[in-house]
Write an enzyme that holds these catalytic residues in place. Structure first.
Site, PDB file in Angstrom:
ATOM      1  N   ASP A 156       0.823  -1.205   0.000  1.00  0.00           N
ATOM      2  CA  ASP A 156       0.000   0.000   0.000  1.00  0.00           C
ATOM      3  C   ASP A 156       0.865   1.268   0.000  1.00  0.00           C
ATOM      4  OD1 ASP A 156      -2.440   1.378   0.106  1.00  0.00           O
ATOM      5  OD2 ASP A 156      -3.269  -0.036   1.561  1.00  0.00           O
ATOM      6  N   ASP A 163     -10.028   3.279  -3.806  1.00  0.00           N
ATOM      7  CA  ASP A 163     -10.677   2.038  -3.378  1.00  0.00           C
ATOM      8  C   ASP A 163     -12.082   1.893  -3.964  1.00  0.00           C
ATOM      9  OD1 ASP A 163      -8.432   1.873  -1.849  1.00  0.00           O
ATOM     10  OD2 ASP A 163      -9.465   1.713   0.081  1.00  0.00           O
TER      11      ASP A 163
END
Ligand code: GLA
Length: 676
Positions: free
Chosen positions: A173, A228
């Site tokens: 990430d 997302d």
């Protein structure tokens, strides 16, 4: 064609060819000299898009993210045929570790979630013949606010630990990255993973922030292209549109990643989830299941386990499909496949069903007298003389595999069936008002190279409805490229509860090759609205037909706040609060059924107090604009809106951004009434 389709005696293919061999079978040329898969790229990992599971979309950091979940998913992959269908990786997302590293600097698994440690779950996953993945961040901490340690500055130590546990996949990430250059951070972890000597798929998750499609090839095996996803139609659609323009950058070993699947999580309809799965597969996206498979319906397994669609995603040519035509919310996607076939998706993003058509030439197929056409959701085979045509439901996708084939005549002609209600305006919902006859048309189209005979049309409705053909429902012959239409009068009885009801066109005909009787049925939806009541009512007390809103949902009897329902304050215009009305946010549209029986809409409209936006309020009667407030800001007094809506079947209340963007465009419709 799928392995099944290619099992023709003419080719002498072995009937027992296992579906797991789909990908190999597709590599057989369908039509002469055609592209073959590129030689293995890079390090030979992720030559087709990774398939598996990741817990994030279903559990986030909730307590049900634990060792039991991971083991159960591995078991379900095996017991439900998902492993055999190609799902391989069982991956952990954020929150698996403790907030502090051990004194030696190692990451420590959360002992509540993973009482036996990570290696034990990895071993379990491996014992099932599956692979295991883990998560970290290219920052000092991961993304969760609890602040779990990230790998920035600890790359080799963490990579070594992961390798020692048997990790096969790392999602990496981008949170808390301290402003260090992204290419530097991700390359450093790539090198650390390589130095372990263990083959580990490397998933770059920097959300498209630094254009990873420009530099990701050779650094990672896949890279997120967007923010997302969440379990909503709007999110899925917006991510599709961001990812579909990046097709040039994908290929074996280096994939665009439009984020993990939401199929099965409950926020979309089955039709929408089929579109999600179809479109991700057309885009050669990683297929990481994001639902808790212990809780999903059989329909979810049917979608996720669709091997015809998976074969498109996993095609060894590794080309990301792209839209070749997109207009008015109707899209034709094409994906070239190894061996020369094409995968095709006809996608309808609109709220109303629509016919979408394409043909072999537009798909880039060679000229041929006939083509094999496999419907990848119905799992049926047909032939076409070149046209692909389908009535695609609202938010739906029809998906096919097509290839030139000299044995096309072995398959029945491709037929497309439809049942359409006459609409009150071009993009209206398919409404059937209780007690009012609706005009339907059924259509059977023949795209094949041979006629079909003895056609009889039927229109199937819920049993209490009445149906009467108003033209001949039979025809002796339906030739190539012809359409057979029958008109019908349909009534839902007064008192039919509002809702969505199935209405099907069904055609009996005689299969020209076999002489055997056959039936083709296409089911569409009719929307039964609430009948307007006589008198004057607050519209916020009336259920709408449909709505969309630029920010969170449309609010009833309060102003629009944020993303959540009910999170706005009272409707307030120039210091006066109103108990009744709608709180919207540009761009928005709220549609009500009026059935030609109403006369007037009234309201006090304006930008909610304290909001800096500017908005135009409009009232539309069917396809026409009947009222336009002109641009209003919070300094304008509340404006009295009176719109004549006589004769309209439906009324739409629209808030536009007044031409200057949607920021802070909280649009109040106070004291909103309908008179019928
Ligand atoms: C970021 C990622 C998500 C998920 C969360 C975990 O938002 O993009 O996919 O991994 O972090 O905290």
């Amino acid at each position: 064609m799928s392995a099944e389709r290619r099992r023709t005696p003419a080719r002498g293919w072995v009937l027992a060819a296992s579906l797991a061999l789909c990908a190999t079978a597709f590599a057989q040329p369908a039509s002469g000299a055609e592209p073959t898969p590129a030689p293995p790229a890079g390090d030979g990992l992720a030559l087709t898009p990774p398939m598996g599971f990741n817990n994030w979309n279903t559990t986030h950091c909730e307590a049900d993210f634990n060792e039991t979940l991971v083991r159960d998913i591995a078991d379900i992959f095996v017991s439900h045929g998902l492993k055999e269908a190609g799902y391989t990786y069982v991956n952990l997302d954020d929150c698996w570790a403790l907030p502090e590293r051990a004194p030696n600097g190692d990451l420590v698994p959360d002992p509540v979630r993973f009482p036996h440690g990570i290696k034990a779950v990895a071993d379990y996953v491996h014992s099932k013949g599956l692979k295991f993945g883990i998560y970290s961040s290219a920052g000092t901490k991961t993304c969760n606010e609890a602040g779990f340690p990230g790998a920035l500055g600890h790359e080799q130590q963490d990579a070594n630990l992961f390798a020692s546990w048997g990790v096969d996949y790392l999602k990496y990430d981008n949170c808390n990255n301290q402003g260090v250059n992204a290419i530097e951070r991700y390359t450093k972890m790539r090198d650390a993973l390589r130095a372990t000597g263990r083959p580990i798929v490397f998933s770059i998750c920097e959300w498209g922030t630094n254009q990873p499609w420009e530099w990701g090839k050779g650094v990672g095996h896949l890279w997120r292209t967007t923010i997302d996803i969440n379990d909503s139609w709007a999110s899925m659609l917006s991510i599709l549109k961001l990812n579909m323009v990046r097709a040039d950058h994908a290929g074996p070993g280096h994939w665009n990643d439009p984020d993990m699947l939401e199929v099965g999580n409950g926020g979309m309809t089955a039709t929408e989830y089929r579109s999600h799965f179809s479109l991700w597969s057309m885009m050669a996206a990683p297929l990481l299941i994001g639902a808790d498979l212990r809780k999903v319906t059989p329909e979810t397994f049917e979608i996720l386990g669709n091997r015809d669609v998976i074969a498109v995603d996993q095609d060894p040519l590794g080309v990301q499909g792209r839209p070749i035509r997109s207009a008015g919310g109707l899209h034709v996607f094409v994906k070239p496949l190894a061996g020369g076939d094409r995968a095709v998706a006809l996608f309808n993003e609109n709220d109303t069903p629509a016919r979408i058509e394409t043909n072999a030439a537009e798909l880039g197929l060679p000229q041929a007298s006939g083509y094999q056409l496999r419907d990848l959701w119905a799992h049926t085979d047909a032939h076409t003389a070149g046209t692909i045509s389908a009535m695609v439901p609202a938010h739906g996708t029809a998906m096919y595999r097509i290839g030139a084939d000299r044995h096309w005549f072995q398959y029945p002609p491709a037929l497309d069936a439809a049942a359409e209600v006459e609409l009150s305006y071009a993009s209206a919902l398919p409404v059937v008002a209780p007690g009012t006859p609706a005009a339907y048309t059924t259509t059977l189209g023949n795209s094949g190279g041979a006629p079909v005979n003895s056609v009889r049309a039927k229109l199937l409705t819920p049993p209490t409805w009445s149906v009467r053909a108003t033209s001949d429902p039979t025809t002796t012959t339906l030739r190539e490229n012809e359409r057979f239409r029958t008109t019908w009068e349909v009534s839902a009885p007064p008192g039919t509860p509002p809702g969505r009801y199935p209405v099907s066109a069904s055609f009996d005909y005689v299969n020209p090759q076999t002489g055997a009787p056959a039936t083709l049925t296409h089911t569409s939806e009719a929307v039964v609205p609430e009948v307007p009541q006589t008198g004057t009512r607050y519209l916020s007390d009336v259920p709408w037909l449909r709505s969309y809103n630029g920010w969170g949902p449309v609010e009833i009897d309060r102003a629009n706040g944020g993303r959540l329902a009910g999170d706005g304050g009272p409707l307030t215009l120039r210091g006066v609060t109103y108990a009744k009305g709608l709180g919207t946010h540009a761009l928005s549209s709220v549609e009500y059924f009026t059935g030609g029986a109403c006369s007037e809409v009234r309201a006090l409209v304006g930008v909610d107090d304290g909001r800096a936006g500017s908005v135009t309020f409009e009232v539309w009667t069917d396809g026409e604009r009947a009222y336009d407030s002109g641009p209003l800001t919070r300094t304008d007094p509340a404006k009295e809106l009176v719109a004549d809506i006589s004769g309209a079947k439906a009324v739409r209340l629209v808030a536009t951004d007044a031409g200057d963007g949607v920021q802070n465009d909280h649009a109040d419709w106070a004291e909103l009434t309908l008179t019928c």
